[in-house]
Design a protein around this motif. Structure first.
Motif, mmCIF file in Angstrom:
data_model
loop_
_atom_site.group_PDB
_atom_site.id
_atom_site.type_symbol
_atom_site.label_atom_id
_atom_site.label_comp_id
_atom_site.label_asym_id
_atom_site.label_seq_id
_atom_site.Cartn_x
_atom_site.Cartn_y
_atom_site.Cartn_z
ATOM 1 N N ALA A 150 0.867 -1.189 0.000
ATOM 2 C CA ALA A 150 0.000 0.000 0.000
ATOM 3 C C ALA A 150 0.894 1.226 0.000
ATOM 4 O O ALA A 150 1.884 1.289 0.737
ATOM 5 C CB ALA A 150 -0.901 0.012 1.236
ATOM 6 N N ARG A 196 0.733 5.315 0.490
ATOM 7 C CA ARG A 196 -0.169 6.336 1.039
ATOM 8 C C ARG A 196 0.530 7.701 1.102
ATOM 9 O O ARG A 196 1.735 7.781 1.337
ATOM 10 C CB ARG A 196 -0.637 5.944 2.447
ATOM 11 N N SER A 204 -4.052 7.605 -2.522
ATOM 12 C CA SER A 204 -3.393 6.406 -2.023
ATOM 13 C C SER A 204 -3.565 5.316 -3.077
ATOM 14 O O SER A 204 -4.541 5.319 -3.838
ATOM 15 C CB SER A 204 -4.004 5.955 -0.693
ATOM 16 N N LEU A 242 -3.398 1.071 -3.650
ATOM 17 C CA LEU A 242 -3.395 -0.219 -2.961
ATOM 18 C C LEU A 242 -3.000 -1.352 -3.917
ATOM 19 O O LEU A 242 -3.153 -1.229 -5.145
ATOM 20 C CB LEU A 242 -4.778 -0.482 -2.369
ATOM 21 N N MET A 260 0.667 -4.582 2.304
ATOM 22 C CA MET A 260 -0.777 -4.547 2.059
ATOM 23 C C MET A 260 -1.474 -5.666 2.825
ATOM 24 O O MET A 260 -1.071 -6.827 2.752
ATOM 25 C CB MET A 260 -1.051 -4.707 0.553
ATOM 26 N N GLN A 302 -12.166 -3.892 1.451
ATOM 27 C CA GLN A 302 -11.111 -2.939 1.754
ATOM 28 C C GLN A 302 -11.668 -1.613 2.300
ATOM 29 O O GLN A 302 -12.777 -1.189 1.950
ATOM 30 C CB GLN A 302 -10.296 -2.655 0.477
ATOM 31 N N GLU A 341 -10.856 1.307 1.504
ATOM 32 C CA GLU A 341 -10.998 2.354 0.491
ATOM 33 C C GLU A 341 -12.471 2.640 0.190
ATOM 34 O O GLU A 341 -12.869 3.775 -0.063
ATOM 35 C CB GLU A 341 -10.272 1.928 -0.791
#
Length: 809
Positions: free
Chosen positions: A22, A24, A43, A45, A92, A122, A124
């Motif tokens: 991931a 960010r 971000s 992923l 991740m 997730q 997100e």
């Protein structure tokens, strides 16, 4: 990407282990308690290797200059140069359920509650708002307060076939409407989040996920904006301005509030002395006396707790409480103060004191015909001593002496109006109960209003009749009529003085007698007719245009209505009840008459104050202490006295006034209900919200209020809120939020009056009765529902307003 940096990234990824990763973003120096940039940066992923991670790093950097991030900079007033974005690369976690947790409740501000949101897949999907989420409120003591389960139809999942990024997928039907977190999981997540929050030293916004039964926190940042924490202890106070807003309408300047606060305390003390309340009792009530009013968002409010507590010194509190609520127009009576239930022994102990107070009250009521005359005599003696016409020529110290005379010799002898206000309260309450019980009226409001009409000698109606007579005579002079059409209102009076001196003198005499009677007359910051005659000229122009306007006919009409009401009531009563009825109605009429006449002198007293403070403002401006003479209204009486006497903690009066002027300007755009409760410190931790708000339909065709004077009128309406609005009414129905005595000159040219706030004893109702104009008060949302120029039909007896337009926007 610089090759050296790419090499460092490769080495770091090897340490993290096998991907995915991931990537960010975090704004350097700004991702803090003040500016989080939450949701403004990108971000990425499920990045699989060094190449994908490096591209994601570039994307993170670029997002610092994207539309969202730049707009955030501008809204937060942050500089656009020197923008730097840091990047965090993590292993991740492919979670089955993810979400966001706030360790303090961002909805109500409670620091002892956590707000947890969760969805399948997730995080997100939760952060972006794409996914519906379950929501849990958890108390820091370990209790799940509430749980709300959503229909979670979509989740965010890893991209298939080893591709980078994520995709949207459907949630299986069996999981859509069930909790995605068990109570134990909620407790675990929240407990761990509190540990993080405590270690970091502030409430946190945490992103989390659960994979294979393990809890991971993937990100934490300080919560950047929380509502004030609600107060959970301290005094519970009810505030209401249903009545006081008639006198101090809208935002009121600090100078006016400081005088009102001092004046209310003074007259309350005077009244307790006049009623021979023992000194020890008066001393015990001093904290109450000093806190009868509040100033919230610039508006004056009654501290209802203290007003009710003050009534406890009177016998028969329960009945007086109901009468006071009716007189004050309280739409929301409260029950936290009640008559005490006493034992026989306790009653016997209190009996002598109560009898003494009851006897004193009766005596004061019986002497009102004497004390009212004494009040007027003393007032005029002091008024002449003040010599208000000299104020503009006096020094600062001379003006302070004059203000002391007004406060101590004029306001210091003000207990008679308060005793009479109690008399108004009790006589009208007694008359209302009599009409219900003895005369058989289910709702005696309408008949009682008619009985109180037509009383001669009420000075509050005299300014209006004076101008009506002036206009009637002026209609016969064509040159004078033409002058009104050809001259601006600000110049008209001087033209009349020059070209028609007799008429000009009559208007000057009016200003001398009644120039302090105006809209907002008790607000020192308002401009009187003595300084600007435009309002007077506009009113007279309206009167001249309405040839049917006849003051003598209005008097005859209201007397006829009064006689008809008396005959109707007598027809329902026996001989003994008729005699009692006549006594009740005579006392009620006299009480209202006394009140209105003494209030005219109150208007003159505020006029004297206004003259002195305007002159003080000029003295301070001349000395370079204020940016404008009008800035004096943003100071308080105490600050001016301390400045004069050398006790000022801050002698920079100009800085104080400038700060307050901006604060009170902001209050103008704020809305605040007429009735609400606070707990603890009033100015923080409270939401000024009316719990009993009456829902109204903006498309409703029939509005219901309280009828104050009978008559059916069908006409267009004129919405008026201040003297600066269009004042040409001429046959229209006047509609407004609230009125004070200064509105009275507008009434004769209207066919009806409808007021959103007020009671049957409010100024608008009293003057409407005296002028024989149909009137209705107390219609929730009136000025939001009706539009200027709309056609309505009002029934002043039933209290109904029917919207006649076929289509209402």
């Amino acid at each position: 990407i610089d090759p050296a940096l790419q090499g460092q990234v490769t080495a770091a990824l090897d340490e993290l282990g096998k991907g995915p990763f991931a990537v960010r973003s975090s704004m350097v120096g700004e991702d803090s308690a003040e500016h989080s940039f939450a949701g403004q940066l990108e971000s990425f992923l499920f990045q699989r290797n060094t190449e994908e991670v490096c591209k994601s790093i570039q994307g993170c950097w670029a997002s610092g200059f994207g539309d969202r991030a730049l707009a955030y900079h501008l809204r937060a007033n942050l500089p656009l140069d020197g923008i730097r974005v840091a990047v965090v690369v993590q292993r991740m976690i492919d979670g089955e359920v993810s979400g966001v947790l706030f360790t303090a409740n961002p909805v109500n501000g409670r620091r002892d509650e956590a707000l947890l949101t969760a969805a399948w897949g997730q995080g997100e999907g939760v952060v972006s708002g794409l996914c519906n989420t379950d929501e849990f409120i958890w108390r820091h003591t370990g209790e799940e307060v509430s749980a709300s389960t959503a229909d979670k139809d979509i989740q965010v999942s890893p991209a298939p076939n080893g591709e980078r990024g994520t995709v949207e997928t459907e949630v299986p039907a069996s999981k859509r409407t069930v909790r995605c977190l068990t109570p134990d999981q909620v407790n675990e997540i929240c407990q761990e989040s509190i540990r993080v929050s405590n270690n970091l030293g502030s409430p946190q916004d945490i992103e989390w996920t659960i994979a294979a039964g393990e809890l991971y926190f993937v990100q934490s940042r300080p919560i950047t904006s929380l509502p004030p924490e609600p107060n959970t202890d301290g005094p519970l106070v009810t505030w209401d301005n249903s009545n006081i807003q008639e006198s101090f309408n809208g935002v009121t300047a600090p100078l006016t509030f400081s005088f009102a606060e001092r004046a209310y305390a003074s007259v309350y003390r005077q009244t307790m002395v006049a009623m021979r309340i023992p000194a020890a009792t008066r001393e015990a009530y001093e904290p109450i006396i000093q806190n009868l009013l509040g100033l919230i968002h610039g508006r004056l409010f009654y501290n209802i707790n203290n007003w009710y507590e003050g009534l406890k010194v009177l016998p028969s509190f329960g009945r007086n409480k109901a009468d006071m609520e009716k007189m004050m127009g309280l739409e929301d009576p409260v029950d936290f103060v009640e008559d005490e239930t006493l034992s026989t022994l306790e009653k016997l102990k209190r009996l002598p004191a109560l009898l003494k107070i009851a006897f004193t009250i009766k005596r004061e009521f019986s002497r009102l015909h004497i004390t009212v005359e004494e009040f007027h005599s003393h007032f005029w003696e002091t008024y002449r001593k003040v010599d208000r016409h000299s104020a503009s020529t006096l020094t600062f110290s001379q003006l302070m002496v004059k203000l002391e005379i007004i406060e101590h010799e004029m306001m210091g002898r003000w207990h008679t109006p308060i005793v009479n206000d109690f008399f108004v309260m009790m006589t009208n309450g007694s008359l209302s109960r009599f009409l219900s019980k003895k005369a058989g009226y289910d709702d005696p409001v309408a008949i009682q209003n008619n009985l109180l009409a037509g009383e001669e000698g009420i000075e509050s109606a005299e300014p209006t009749r004076y101008l009506m007579r002036w206009a009637k005579d002026a209609r016969d002079v064509p040159e004078l009529v033409a002058l009104f059409d050809q001259t601006e209102p600000s110049e008209t009076l001087q033209k009349i003085r020059e070209e028609h001196p007799d008429f000009g003198k009559r208007l000057d005499d009016y200003i001398e007698l009644y120039g302090d009677r105006m809209m907002g007359e008790q607000k020192l910051e308002e401009t009187s007719l003595r300084e600007d005659s435009s309002f007077l000229i506009n009113v007279v122009r309206n009167y001249m245009a309405l040839e049917s306007l006849d003051p003598d006919q209005l008097v005859a009409n209201e007397k006829l209505l009064r006689e008809q009401a008396e005959a109707e009531v007598r027809g329902r009563l026996g001989m003994w009840s008729r005699w009692r009825f006549q006594g009740l109605v005579d006392r009620a009429r006299q009480a209202v008459k006394n009140r209105e006449n003494m209030r005219m002198n109150r208007s003159r007293m505020f006029g004297c104050l206004r003259d002195c403070y305007r002159a003080l403002g000029n003295r301070l401006y001349d000395a370079g202490k204020l940016e404008s003479p009008q800035d004096i209204y943003y100071l308080t009486m105490g600050e001016l006295e301390s400045y004069h006497q050398g006790r000022s903690v801050n002698a920079n009066l100009g800085a104080i006034a400038t700060t307050r002027k901006q604060e009170f300007a902001d209050y103008e755009s704020m809305d605040i209900p007429h009735h609400f409760e606070t707990q603890g410190p009033v100015y923080h931790g409270n939401v000024f919200q009316y719990q009993g708000e009456i829902e109204f339909d903006p498309d409703s065709t029939v509005l219901m209020g309280t009828g104050c004077y009978p008559g059916i009128v069908e006409s267009d309406i004129r919405l008026i809120f201040s003297p600066k609005d269009e004042l040409s009414i001429n046959g229209k129905i006047l509609v407004t939020v609230r009125t004070d005595p200064g509105w009275a000159p507008l009434f004769p040219t209207t066919n009806g009056i409808i007021v959103e706030r007020g009671s049957t004893l409010s100024h608008s109702a009293v003057v409407a009765r005296e002028l024989g104009i149909p009137a209705i008060v107390g219609i929730p949302g009136l000025t939001e529902i009706l539009q200027d120029g709309e056609h309505v039909k009002m029934d002043g007896q039933k209290g109904t307003v029917t919207r006649q337009d076929a289509a209402v926007d």
